[in-house]
Design a protein around this motif. Structure first.
Motif, PDB file in Angstrom:
ATOM      1  N   ILE A  85      54.037  50.017  47.325  1.00 62.03           N
ATOM      2  CA  ILE A  85      54.569  49.138  46.275  1.00 62.03           C
ATOM      3  C   ILE A  85      53.612  47.982  45.982  1.00 62.03           C
ATOM      4  N   THR A  86      53.059  47.359  47.031  1.00 66.47           N
ATOM      5  CA  THR A  86      52.198  46.195  46.800  1.00 66.47           C
ATOM      6  C   THR A  86      50.901  46.564  46.084  1.00 66.47           C
ATOM      7  N   LEU A  87      50.456  47.801  46.207  1.00 62.97           N
ATOM      8  CA  LEU A  87      49.232  48.217  45.522  1.00 62.97           C
ATOM      9  C   LEU A  87      49.365  48.182  44.002  1.00 62.97           C
ATOM     10  N   PHE A  88      50.589  48.225  43.495  1.00 64.62           N
ATOM     11  CA  PHE A  88      50.772  48.152  42.045  1.00 64.62           C
ATOM     12  C   PHE A  88      50.344  46.793  41.496  1.00 64.62           C
ATOM     13  N   ALA A  89      50.356  45.751  42.335  1.00 67.28           N
ATOM     14  CA  ALA A  89      49.876  44.439  41.891  1.00 67.28           C
ATOM     15  C   ALA A  89      48.392  44.507  41.564  1.00 67.28           C
ATOM     16  N   THR A  90      47.622  45.182  42.419  1.00 60.11           N
ATOM     17  CA  THR A  90      46.190  45.339  42.152  1.00 60.11           C
ATOM     18  C   THR A  90      45.949  46.229  40.938  1.00 60.11           C
ATOM     19  N   LEU A  91      46.721  47.297  40.812  1.00 56.89           N
ATOM     20  CA  LEU A  91      46.563  48.166  39.646  1.00 56.89           C
ATOM     21  C   LEU A  91      46.788  47.387  38.357  1.00 56.89           C
ATOM     22  N   SER A  92      47.792  46.524  38.343  1.00 52.33           N
ATOM     23  CA  SER A  92      48.056  45.705  37.159  1.00 52.33           C
ATOM     24  C   SER A  92      46.874  44.797  36.850  1.00 52.33           C
ATOM     25  N   ALA A  93      46.256  44.224  37.889  1.00 48.42           N
ATOM     26  CA  ALA A  93      45.131  43.315  37.679  1.00 48.42           C
ATOM     27  C   ALA A  93      43.904  44.046  37.147  1.00 48.42           C
ATOM     28  N   VAL A  94      43.593  45.239  37.668  1.00 45.38           N
ATOM     29  CA  VAL A  94      42.386  45.937  37.214  1.00 45.38           C
ATOM     30  C   VAL A  94      42.582  46.534  35.827  1.00 45.38           C
ATOM     31  N   VAL A  95      43.802  46.933  35.485  1.00 52.61           N
ATOM     32  CA  VAL A  95      44.059  47.456  34.140  1.00 52.61           C
ATOM     33  C   VAL A  95      43.781  46.375  33.090  1.00 52.61           C
ATOM     34  N   ARG A  96      44.015  45.122  33.430  1.00 47.27           N
ATOM     35  CA  ARG A  96      43.845  44.012  32.485  1.00 47.27           C
ATOM     36  C   ARG A  96      42.422  43.474  32.442  1.00 47.27           C
ATOM     37  N   LEU A  97      41.516  44.056  33.232  1.00 52.64           N
ATOM     38  CA  LEU A  97      40.110  43.665  33.147  1.00 52.64           C
ATOM     39  C   LEU A  97      39.516  44.131  31.817  1.00 52.64           C
ATOM     40  N   PRO A  98      38.459  43.459  31.341  1.00 57.38           N
ATOM     41  CA  PRO A  98      37.761  43.977  30.160  1.00 57.38           C
ATOM     42  C   PRO A  98      36.943  45.197  30.550  1.00 57.38           C
ATOM     43  N   LYS A  99      36.448  45.918  29.558  1.00 60.08           N
ATOM     44  CA  LYS A  99      35.540  47.025  29.853  1.00 60.08           C
ATOM     45  C   LYS A  99      34.304  46.474  30.550  1.00 60.08           C
ATOM     46  N   LEU A 100      33.811  47.195  31.559  1.00 64.82           N
ATOM     47  CA  LEU A 100      32.696  46.706  32.359  1.00 64.82           C
ATOM     48  C   LEU A 100      31.600  47.767  32.439  1.00 64.82           C
ATOM     49  N   TRP A 136      42.357  38.149  42.608  1.00 72.92           N
ATOM     50  CA  TRP A 136      42.525  37.452  43.886  1.00 72.92           C
ATOM     51  C   TRP A 136      43.998  37.309  44.248  1.00 72.92           C
ATOM     52  N   THR A 137      44.818  36.948  43.261  1.00 67.79           N
ATOM     53  CA  THR A 137      46.255  36.810  43.504  1.00 67.79           C
ATOM     54  C   THR A 137      46.866  38.155  43.894  1.00 67.79           C
ATOM     55  N   ALA A 138      46.459  39.209  43.198  1.00 66.14           N
ATOM     56  CA  ALA A 138      46.960  40.543  43.537  1.00 66.14           C
ATOM     57  C   ALA A 138      46.550  40.934  44.945  1.00 66.14           C
ATOM     58  N   LEU A 194      38.685  30.467  40.502  1.00 61.53           N
ATOM     59  CA  LEU A 194      40.039  30.808  40.060  1.00 61.53           C
ATOM     60  C   LEU A 194      40.306  30.366  38.628  1.00 61.53           C
ATOM     61  N   ARG A 195      39.397  29.586  38.053  1.00 58.49           N
ATOM     62  CA  ARG A 195      39.554  29.223  36.635  1.00 58.49           C
ATOM     63  C   ARG A 195      39.318  30.425  35.732  1.00 58.49           C
ATOM     64  N   ASN A 196      38.599  31.413  36.243  1.00 55.11           N
ATOM     65  CA  ASN A 196      38.391  32.643  35.489  1.00 55.11           C
ATOM     66  C   ASN A 196      39.645  33.505  35.607  1.00 55.11           C
ATOM     67  N   GLU A 197      40.282  33.825  34.487  1.00 55.83           N
ATOM     68  CA  GLU A 197      41.576  34.506  34.539  1.00 55.83           C
ATOM     69  C   GLU A 197      41.496  35.884  35.183  1.00 55.83           C
ATOM     70  N   HIS A 198      40.393  36.595  34.985  1.00 56.90           N
ATOM     71  CA  HIS A 198      40.272  37.939  35.558  1.00 56.90           C
ATOM     72  C   HIS A 198      40.129  37.874  37.076  1.00 56.90           C
ATOM     73  N   PHE A 199      39.271  36.966  37.554  1.00 63.42           N
ATOM     74  CA  PHE A 199      39.133  36.811  39.000  1.00 63.42           C
ATOM     75  C   PHE A 199      40.435  36.310  39.609  1.00 63.42           C
ATOM     76  N   ARG A 200      41.094  35.376  38.921  1.00 60.20           N
ATOM     77  CA  ARG A 200      42.357  34.834  39.444  1.00 60.20           C
ATOM     78  C   ARG A 200      43.401  35.931  39.607  1.00 60.20           C
ATOM     79  N   ARG A 201      43.496  36.837  38.635  1.00 62.00           N
ATOM     80  CA  ARG A 201      44.470  37.930  38.751  1.00 62.00           C
ATOM     81  C   ARG A 201      44.116  38.868  39.906  1.00 62.00           C
TER      82      ARG A 201
END
Length: 421
Positions: A181-196, A20-22, A11-18
Motif C-alpha cells: 500500500i505505501t508504495l503507491f505514494a511513490t508511484l503517485s510522485a513519479v507519475v507526476r514528474l515531467p518527462k526526463l 522525498w515525502t513519498a 524541498l522548494r522544488n515541488e518534484h523533489f519534495r513529492r
C-alpha cells in the motif's frame, strides 16, 4: 543553530519534495519487508542456511540489473523507467502478501519473489539518483542526498523495531500488505514528474553500453576514486559481521540477541540519522573530494576506537565499554553519511547526462557489494586474531589506505564543486 540543521532548500522544488515525502511513507513499508522475508524463511525452515540464501538471491540480481538498469537509464526516458519499476515493486510486494496470506509455505517461491523484487530495485535506484541533477541545481545536490539518506537510515531503525513487534501479533501477511500500500505514494510522485529524456542518449542498453560506462571512469580518475575510497571504507572498516560474536562473548549478552546485540546493529544507522539531521554544513562545502577523505578518516578512526573498546570490555566495566563502542559506531555512521552524500553529489554533478545512469548503477553495486565483502573479510580475520583486533586493525587500514589513495590521485582532494551558472 539553523546553519547546523539539515538544509531543506531542495524541498522548494515541488518534484523533489513529492519524491522525498513519498519516500518517508514508503521506506517504513520497505523495511517491514526487509525484516519479514528472513523471519518468514526461518519460521518455515528453522535453518540459518536458508536465510543466508537471501544474500545470494539478492546480490546477483542487484549486480546484474544494477549495471544493466544504469545503462537503461541512459537510453530511455527516466520517468518511464521509474513508473515501470515502481509498478514492479508494487506487484512483487503484493506477491509476498499473497503467498503469506495463502499460507503456501514454499521457501523457494519466497526466495524467487525476493530475487525479482531486488531486480526491480536495482533498476529503480540508479534511475532515481540520475534524475536529481535534472531537477536540482548542483549546489543543492549534497543537501538533497543528505535528506534522502536520513529518511533511509531512519527507516532502517524504525522498520525492524515495528516489524519485530508486529510479526508475533499479526503474522507476515500484514507487513507485506503495508509495504504494498505505501508504495503507491511513490508511484503517485513519479507519475507526476515531467518527462526526463536523456541528453545525448545513443545506442542500446546492452553489455557494450555497460562496458562503455565503466570505460568512462578510466578517463575520469576523480570519479573512479569516489568508488575506490568507498570500497576501502567498507571492505576494511565495516565490522557488522562481528556484532553477534562481540555482543555474546565480549559483552556477555545472550547468544540469540539481547540489548548489546540490538545497540550494536542500531548504532551506525542512528549515527547516519543524526548526521543527516545536522547536515546543514554539507551545502557550504566546496572542496568535496577533501571532505570525502576527511569523512572516511573519521570513519576509520571511529571503527578503530570501537575495536579498542571491545578489547577492553573484559578488563574494565562492560557497560562503560559498551557505551563507548556504541558511541564510536554512531560517530562512524555520521561520517559515513557525509561521505556518501558528497560522493553521490560528485557523481551526479560531474558525470555527463549520457552516462549518469550507468555510473549510478555502479554506485549501487559498490554500496551493496562492499559490505558483503567486508562480512567475509572480517569473519575470516576474527577467526584468526579475534574480533577486537580484526575491527581495530580494519579501522587503521582504512585510515592508511585512504590517505595513500588520496596522495596517489591528488586531483581527488583538489576537486571543488563547480559554481552554479
Amino acid at each position: 543553530m539553523r546553519g547546523m540543521l539539515a538544509d531543506t532548500a531542495p524541498l522548494r522544488n515541488e518534484h523533489f519534495r513529492r519524491l522525498w515525502t513519498a519516500n518517508i511513507i514508503t521506506v517504513i513499508g520497505a523495511q517491514l519487508t526487509v525484516v519479514a522475508v528472513p523471519a518468514q524463511i526461518y519460521a518455515e525452515t528453522h535453518s540459518s542456511a536458508y536465510v543466508g540464501l537471501t544474500g545470494l538471491f539478492g546480490l546477483v540480481p542487484l549486480i546484474v540489473f544494477g549495471l544493466w538498469g544504469g545503462a537503461l537509464a541512459d537510453v530511455m526516458d527516466r520517468r518511464t523507467i521509474l513508473i515501470g519499476t515502481t509498478t514492479g515493486l508494487i506487484l512483487t510486494s503484493a506477491a509476498f502478501w499473497a503467498q503469506a496470506a495463502l499460507g503456501l509455505g514454499n521457501v523457494w517461491l519466497l526466495l524467487s519473489i525476493f530475487s525479482v523484487q531486488q531486480a526491480f530495485f536495482a533498476v529503480n535506484q540508479p534511475t532515481r539518483s540520475a534524475v536529481l541533477p535534472k531537477l536540482l541545481e548542483p549546489k543543492d545536490l549534497p543537501a538533497a542526498n543528505s535528506l534522502n539518506m536520513t529518511v533511509m537510515m531512519a527507516g532502517a531503525i524504525a522498520g525492524p523495531m515495528v516489524g519485530g513487534a508486529l510479526i508475533p501479533v499479526t503474522g507476515f501477511s500484514l507487513l507485506y500488505l503495508i509495504d504494498t500500500i505505501t508504495l503507491f505514494a511513490t508511484l503517485s510522485a513519479v507519475v507526476r514528474l515531467p518527462k526526463l529524456p536523456v541528453e545525448g542518449a545513443a545506442g542500446t542498453p546492452g553489455l557494450r553500453a555497460v562496458i562503455d560506462g565503466l570505460g568512462y571512469l578510466r578517463g575520469h580518475p576523480v570519479l573512479l576514486m569516489s568508488f575506490v575510497v568507498d570500497l576501502i571504507a567498507m571492505i576494511f572498516g565495516m565490522p557488522r559481521a562481528l556484532f553477534p560474536q562481540i555482543a555474546h562473548l565480549n559483552f556477555h549478552g545472550p547468544s540469540d540477541g539481547g540489548l548489546a546485540f540490538a545497540l550494536l546493529f542500531a548504532a551506525i544507522p542512528a549515527g547516519s540519522v543524526l548526521g543527516g539531521v545536522f547536515s546543514g554544513w554539507v551545502s557550504r562545502v566546496q572542496r568535496q573530494g577533501l571532505a570525502v577523505v576527511a569523512s572516511i578518516v573519521v570513519w576509520g578512526l571511529a571503527i578503530t576506537g570501537f575495536g579498542l573498546a571491545v578489547g577492553l570490555a573484559d578488563n574494565t566495566s562492560r557497560s562503560l565499554m559498551l557505551g563507548i563502542a556504541v558511541l564510536m559506531l554512531v560517530i562512524g555512521g555520521s561520517a559515513d553519511m557525509a561521505s556518501a552524500a558528497f560522493r553521490m553529489s560528485m557523481l551526479q554533478a560531474s558525470a555527463s547526462d549520457a552516462v549518469r545512469g550507468r555510473l549510478q548503477g555502479v554506485f549501487i553495486v559498490v554500496v551493496a557489494g562492499g559490505p558483503r565483502i567486508a562480512d567475509v573479510a572480517h569473519g575470516g580475520a576474527a577467526a584468526l586474531v579475534g574480533p577486537s583486533p580484526a575491527a581495530a586493525g580494519g579501522g587503521v587500514l582504512v585510515v592508511v589506505l585512504v590517505i595513500v589513495a588520496a596522495i596517489a590521485v591528488p586531483g581527488f582532494i583538489r576537486y571543488r564543486l563547480a559554481p552554479s551558472e
